[in-house]
Design a protein around this motif. Structure first.
Motif, PDB file in Angstrom:
ATOM      1  N   ASP A  90       0.452  -1.419  -0.214  1.00 19.58           N
ATOM      2  CA  ASP A  90       0.389  -0.355  -0.219  1.00 19.58           C
ATOM      3  C   ASP A  90       0.707   0.847   0.542  1.00 19.58           C
ATOM      4  O   ASP A  90       0.818   2.161  -0.408  1.00 19.58           O
ATOM      5  N   GLU A  91       1.864   1.093   0.847  1.00 20.03           N
ATOM      6  CA  GLU A  91       2.534   2.246   0.881  1.00 20.03           C
ATOM      7  C   GLU A  91       3.710   2.937  -0.395  1.00 20.03           C
ATOM      8  O   GLU A  91       3.715   3.970  -1.373  1.00 20.03           O
ATOM      9  N   TYR A  93       2.343   1.757  -3.447  1.00 23.97           N
ATOM     10  CA  TYR A  93       1.280   1.879  -4.183  1.00 23.97           C
ATOM     11  C   TYR A  93       0.891   3.398  -4.052  1.00 23.97           C
ATOM     12  O   TYR A  93       0.834   4.178  -5.076  1.00 23.97           O
ATOM     13  N   ASP A  94       0.681   3.839  -2.737  1.00 25.60           N
ATOM     14  CA  ASP A  94       0.436   5.722  -2.431  1.00 25.60           C
ATOM     15  C   ASP A  94       1.797   6.426  -3.915  1.00 25.60           C
ATOM     16  O   ASP A  94       1.057   7.261  -4.047  1.00 25.60           O
ATOM     17  N   LYS A  95       2.412   5.941  -3.099  1.00 26.42           N
ATOM     18  CA  LYS A  95       4.078   6.797  -3.821  1.00 26.42           C
ATOM     19  C   LYS A  95       3.949   6.396  -5.248  1.00 26.42           C
ATOM     20  O   LYS A  95       4.120   8.153  -5.442  1.00 26.42           O
ATOM     21  N   GLU A  97       1.798   6.517  -6.829  1.00 23.00           N
ATOM     22  CA  GLU A  97       0.094   7.685  -7.260  1.00 23.00           C
ATOM     23  C   GLU A  97       0.817   8.122  -7.689  1.00 23.00           C
ATOM     24  O   GLU A  97      -0.054   9.708  -8.099  1.00 23.00           O
ATOM     25  N   GLN A  98       1.746   8.991  -6.084  1.00 20.96           N
ATOM     26  CA  GLN A  98       1.905  10.731  -6.237  1.00 20.96           C
ATOM     27  C   GLN A  98       2.492  10.972  -7.023  1.00 20.96           C
ATOM     28  O   GLN A  98       2.740  12.265  -7.427  1.00 20.96           O
TER      29      GLN A  98
END
Length: 187
Positions: A90-91, A93-95, A97-98
């Motif tokens: 998740d972490e 993936y979030d990076k 996406e950012q």
């Protein structure tokens, strides 16, 4: 009370076993706090390392003998030793996406220039020059048709008109040269 049914109880129904206990005991037996769904505390104080939960889950699965083979456990442990963030999907993936959003913002700022306007302006300029040459040839033919009618009159040519005519002559020569080269290259 037309809907009264004998033997049916209405209102607060107290179980018979609890009925013999006093009212204070009743509240203790009825209200039991259920554990959290994910077996976590209600507070947000679980800000430990990101790989801590992976280690805990590996230990709990090992204790339960969840069916993971020993080789799989060894591989997972080695992966954790090499990179502690290997199971933090998740972490990561979030990076990702950012970073995609940042790239989109940069593209919006950069791509605001017109793509084809230079070529359009160039072609418009070429059309205007060809139109001027056409008009000038037409005027020259009219002068030749008049012939001797105005031969005794004096003709005046301004410096700007002379410069314009010289420029048009140079452009005409350049176009003829390009046409000759193109004709030579055509097979």
């Amino acid at each position: 009370m037309a809907n009264y049914v004998p033997g049916k109880k209405y209102g607060l129904i107290i179980p018979k076993a609890a009925a013999s206990k006093p009212a204070a005991g009743l509240s203790e037996t009825r209200i039991k706090k259920k554990p959290s769904i994910f077996n976590q505390s209600d507070s947000d104080s679980d800000k430990s390392d990101g790989d801590d939960w992976v280690k805990k889950s590996l230990k709990s699965k090992a204790a339960k003998s969840s069916g993971l083979k020993k080789q799989t456990k060894i591989v997972m442990a080695q992966a954790l030793e090499e990179d502690p963030t290997v199971f933090q999907y998740d972490e990561v993936y979030d990076k990702m996406e950012q970073s995609k959003e940042v790239e989109k913002e940069k593209k919006k700022e950069v791509d605001r220039k017109p793509k084809y306007i230079k070529q359009l302006l160039k072609s418009a300029e070429i059309r205007n020059k060809e139109n001027e040459r056409r008009i000038e040839r037409q005027v020259q033919k009219e002068r030749e048709a008049e012939g001797e009618m105005y031969a005794d009159k004096e003709s005046f040519v301004t410096g700007a008109y002379r410069a314009k005519m010289e420029e048009m002559a140079k452009e005409q020569e350049e176009e003829e040269r390009k046409a000759r080269i193109e004709a030579a290259l055509d097979v």
